[in-house]
Design an enzyme around this catalytic site. Structure first.
Site, PDB file in Angstrom:
ATOM      1  N   ASP A   1       0.739  -1.222  -0.123  1.00  0.00           N
ATOM      2  CA  ASP A   1      -0.067  -0.033   0.093  1.00  0.00           C
ATOM      3  C   ASP A   1       0.904   1.362  -0.090  1.00  0.00           C
ATOM      4  OD1 ASP A   1      -2.383   1.494   0.018  1.00  0.00           O
ATOM      5  OD2 ASP A   1      -2.721   1.182   2.056  1.00  0.00           O
TER       6      ASP A   1
ATOM      7  N   TRP B   1       2.988   7.992  -2.506  1.00  0.00           N
ATOM      8  CA  TRP B   1       4.448   8.093  -2.647  1.00  0.00           C
ATOM      9  C   TRP B   1       4.563   8.936  -3.916  1.00  0.00           C
ATOM     10  CZ3 TRP B   1       7.681   6.683  -6.687  1.00  0.00           C
ATOM     11  CH2 TRP B   1       9.070   6.633  -6.349  1.00  0.00           C
TER      12      TRP B   1
ATOM     13  N   HIS C   1       2.847   2.980  -8.752  1.00  0.00           N
ATOM     14  CA  HIS C   1       2.713   1.462  -9.116  1.00  0.00           C
ATOM     15  C   HIS C   1       3.983   1.067  -9.846  1.00  0.00           C
ATOM     16  CE1 HIS C   1      -1.261   1.970  -7.793  1.00  0.00           C
ATOM     17  NE2 HIS C   1      -1.798   2.413  -8.948  1.00  0.00           N
TER      18      HIS C   1
ATOM     19  N   ASN D   1     -10.551  -2.574  -6.234  1.00  0.00           N
ATOM     20  CA  ASN D   1      -9.682  -1.754  -7.131  1.00  0.00           C
ATOM     21  C   ASN D   1     -10.320  -1.365  -8.579  1.00  0.00           C
ATOM     22  OD1 ASN D   1      -6.359  -2.976  -5.883  1.00  0.00           O
ATOM     23  ND2 ASN D   1      -7.529  -1.071  -5.189  1.00  0.00           N
TER      24      ASN D   1
HETATM   25  C1  FPP Z   1      -1.531   0.090  -3.394  1.00  0.00           C
HETATM   26  O1  FPP Z   1      -1.281   1.500  -3.558  1.00  0.00           O
HETATM   27  C2  FPP Z   1      -0.960  -0.957  -4.723  1.00  0.00           C
HETATM   28  C3  FPP Z   1      -1.920  -1.361  -5.522  1.00  0.00           C
HETATM   29  C4  FPP Z   1      -3.140  -1.206  -5.510  1.00  0.00           C
HETATM   30  C5  FPP Z   1      -1.027  -2.168  -6.616  1.00  0.00           C
HETATM   31  C6  FPP Z   1      -0.050  -2.977  -6.141  1.00  0.00           C
HETATM   32  C7  FPP Z   1       0.756  -2.815  -7.557  1.00  0.00           C
HETATM   33  C8  FPP Z   1       2.140  -3.133  -7.751  1.00  0.00           C
HETATM   34  C9  FPP Z   1       3.241  -2.867  -6.715  1.00  0.00           C
HETATM   35  C10 FPP Z   1       2.700  -3.001  -9.218  1.00  0.00           C
HETATM   36  C11 FPP Z   1       2.427  -4.522  -9.985  1.00  0.00           C
HETATM   37  C12 FPP Z   1       2.538  -5.714  -9.167  1.00  0.00           C
HETATM   38  C13 FPP Z   1       2.852  -6.838  -9.699  1.00  0.00           C
HETATM   39  C14 FPP Z   1       2.894  -7.929  -8.509  1.00  0.00           C
HETATM   40  C15 FPP Z   1       3.448  -6.942 -10.829  1.00  0.00           C
HETATM   41  P1  FPP Z   1      -2.394   2.515  -3.559  1.00  0.00           P
HETATM   42  O2  FPP Z   1      -2.513   2.866  -5.020  1.00  0.00           O
HETATM   43  O3  FPP Z   1      -3.442   2.144  -2.892  1.00  0.00           O
HETATM   44  O4  FPP Z   1      -1.601   3.822  -2.810  1.00  0.00           O
HETATM   45  P2  FPP Z   1      -2.350   4.801  -1.921  1.00  0.00           P
HETATM   46  O5  FPP Z   1      -2.926   4.194  -0.867  1.00  0.00           O
HETATM   47  O6  FPP Z   1      -1.400   5.741  -1.647  1.00  0.00           O
HETATM   48  O7  FPP Z   1      -3.454   5.393  -2.929  1.00  0.00           O
END
Ligand code: FPP
Length: 250
Positions: free
Chosen positions: A21, A26, A38, A69
């Protein structure tokens, strides 16, 4: 002594689950679009996968995309799917080199066909690897999974394959998408949020939970080691008393 060297290799969690998360925040901190977060999160995926395999962790589940999501802006969903496909394609060789088997949990049929194809191929090409199983939770939510399990068991009952009195914890375990994996003993969530967010609700019943303020794109091996060390310093009682745990019975 280095953090890694302080880890007791005889007391590792067999299965570590991670809620990645903080990608969006970030990126925002640096005045960039969420997708930038991401993209940078992929390096953290590499780091924890490598750190886990090197230590001898047998299973690692990463919450890569939740059912919820799908409600994000269309372009962000599309960017995440493209990133998933390109990352999987690029990393198959590394997974094989490191003897890592890829698996998924979740409603994968919801994913774009290209992502489904890429995933099936990666799962097939890594199926004989035995060092660690890397499980990607994709289009996953625990309530969805439990609901599917309930329907499956109800159908078995209606078809006369199981008596209602015989339904037990094992029947549920075997109807979940995680049936082939042990329950996680440690769950890590980054970015300072202290929630489970519909992730492995049944499976995390006895897990130790570790929350860190570090945003996912900043998460490195040393943060993973910190979580493992924290886990090793906890007393896991499973509902018993401290004396019962420490009493060796001799
Ligand atoms: C949460 O951060 C992250 C995600 C919803 C996606 C995670 C994906 C990756 C790290 C990249 C691809 C993964 C693989 C396995 C290839 P957020 O967007 O919820 O952040 P926020 O809470 O700050 O808005």
């Amino acid at each position: 002594m280095e953090l890694k060297d302080q880890i007791d290799l005889n007391n590792l969690p067999k299965h570590v689950a991670i809620i990645m998360d903080g990608n969006g925040r970030w990126a925002k901190q640096q005045g960039k679009a969420r997708v930038f977060g991401h993209k940078n999160g992929v390096q953290s995926v590499r780091e924890v996968t490598e750190a886990g395999a090197e230590l001898g962790i047998k299973y690692m589940t990463l919450y890569a995309f939740s059912t919820e999501n799908w409600n994000r802006p269309k372009f962000e969903v599309a960017a995440l799917m493209t990133l998933l496909v390109s990352t999987i394609r690029k990393e198959i060789a590394t997974l094989n080199k490191n003897q890592i088997r890829l698996q998924t949990i979740g409603n994968v049929n919801m994913l774009p066909k290209a992502a489904q194809r890429e995933l099936s191929e990666a799962i097939e090409r890594t199926k004989n690897n035995s060092r660690m199983t890397l499980i990607l939770a994709l289009s996953y939510s625990s309530k969805w999974e439990i609901l599917e399990a309930v329907k499956d068991i109800a159908k078995q009952a209606v078809d006369g394959k199981i008596a209602v009195e015989d339904i037990d914890e094992d029947s549920i375990k075997h109807a979940l998408s995680t049936k082939d994996f042990p329950d996680p003993e440690l769950m890590i969530r980054t970015s300072g949020e202290s929630r489970i967010s519909n992730f492995l609700l049944w499976q995390l019943a006895y897990a130790e939970l570790f929350f860190t303020p570090v945003f996912w794109p900043d998460f490195r091996k040393k943060h993973f080691y910190e979580a493992i060390l924290n886990f090793q310093n906890r007393e896991r009682r499973f509902g018993m008393t401290s004396e019962q745990i420490t009493d060796t019975g001799n």
